[in-house]
Enzyme design. Structure first.
Site: not given
Length: 334
Positions: A53, A221, A223-226, A228
């Protein structure tokens, strides 16, 4: 913060786990240290990282130092945990490529032992609580990998073994090997799980229920889509991949519709749904700032009504694009 047992380990982990895959990129190092401290101050005791990472080329993006100038996520996390290591159930992983050499990846005993020692140095600790096989390795027999994990546990460098992105049949095979050879068996499986990726429900969750393992969900989420409106770097774009598909956008549209109706943030609904699913002990979130962390924390204690959970679970049967969603609503209202 609420806590759940991690498989048969007897260890309790926070329902939200702090993910560090983008440490050094978003957030940058100084903000990442603040983020870790804020998480610990608010009861998060579970932190997830990996040897791959933060400082590899696929994390590069404009405005951020190139990979060869960045610290690894493990180094940043190790600095953040100084003086607070005992507060944390610390998880790391190995398998992904970490160099150009032919043996700089995989689940061989050679690579695993070398990477564990490297991770311990970077994290500034003498042991990790959870050590994952990051992905299956078709070139290394599973029994050799599990034997290496067992030796690490007996040496005191690892407390518990775990698997990541393994299909149910390989998880079951691993447990059979450990039972037959009296090895320390994995206690948890990390997998992608969210409202638009329900694959674990087919076989992995039933296997975890049968054998008493916990599931830890990454990308809850999507990758962030859920959460907002999508950021510039969200979904697979965070690692140099592509954007969202039409079905994924359709699920997000349906989630936003429910969120507006119920007066709750979409991210809280998405996280609460994942945490309600069988065998899920913790959802791994990747906030890029302290503010994003604080926004997510209430989801750990959110209790949705059965009807709400049912409505979210049924989202997969919704139309698969935002345009179809709008068309259906218009037809329903004449």
């Amino acid at each position: 913060m609420e806590y759940a047992l991690l498989g048969p380990s007897g260890v309790r982990v926070s329902r939200l786990c702090l993910g560090t895959s983008l440490f050094g990129v978003a957030p940058e190092p100084a903000e990442a240290v603040k983020l870790v401290h804020a998480a610990l101050d608010h009861g998060v005791n579970f932190v997830d990282t990996a040897d791959s990472y933060g400082d590899l080329p696929h994390f590069d993006r404009p405005g951020v130092p190139p990979h060869h100038e960045r610290e690894s996520a493990e180094e940043i996390l190790g600095r953040a945990l100084r003086g607070r290591r005992e507060q944390v159930v610390l998880s790391t992983k190995a398998m992904e490529p970490v160099g150009p050499g032919p043996n700089d990846r995989g689940l061989s005993r050679r690579h695993l032992m070398a990477q564990l020692d490297r991770s311990l140095r970077r994290l500034g600790t003498d042991h990790v609580d959870l050590f994952h096989a990051h992905h299956p390795d078709p070139d290394t027999p599973l029994d050799q990998t599990l034997a290496a994990f067992d030796d690490m546990i007996r040496q005191g460098k690892v407390r518990y073994a775990a698997l990541s992105t393994y299909p149910a049949w390989q998880v079951t095979h691993a447990l059979w090997i450990c039972a037959e050879r009296r090895l320390h068996a994995p206690v948890a499986v990390q997998t992608r799980y969210n409202l638009f990726d329900r694959t674990p429900e087919q076989e992995l969750i039933p296997a975890c229920r049968r054998f008493g393992l916990s599931l830890t969900a990454f990308s809850p989420l999507g990758g962030g889509l859920l959460a907002g409106p999508a950021k510039e770097y969200s979904g697979e774009r965070r690692w140099g991949g592509g954007g969202f598909t039409a079905p994924q956008l359709g699920v997000a549209a349906a989630l936003r519709s429910h969120a507006a109706e119920w007066g709750l943030p979409p991210a809280h609904l998405a996280l609460a749904w994942v945490l309600s699913r069988p065998t899920v002990a913790s959802a791994i979130i990747g906030p890029e700032s302290v503010a994003e962390l604080l926004d997510a924390l209430p989801a750990a204690g959110l209790r949705l009504e059965p009807a709400q959970l049912a409505a979210l679970t049924a989202i997969e049967s919704y139309p698969k694009t935002a345009d179809q969603m709008i068309a259906k609503r218009r037809s329903a209202h004449g």
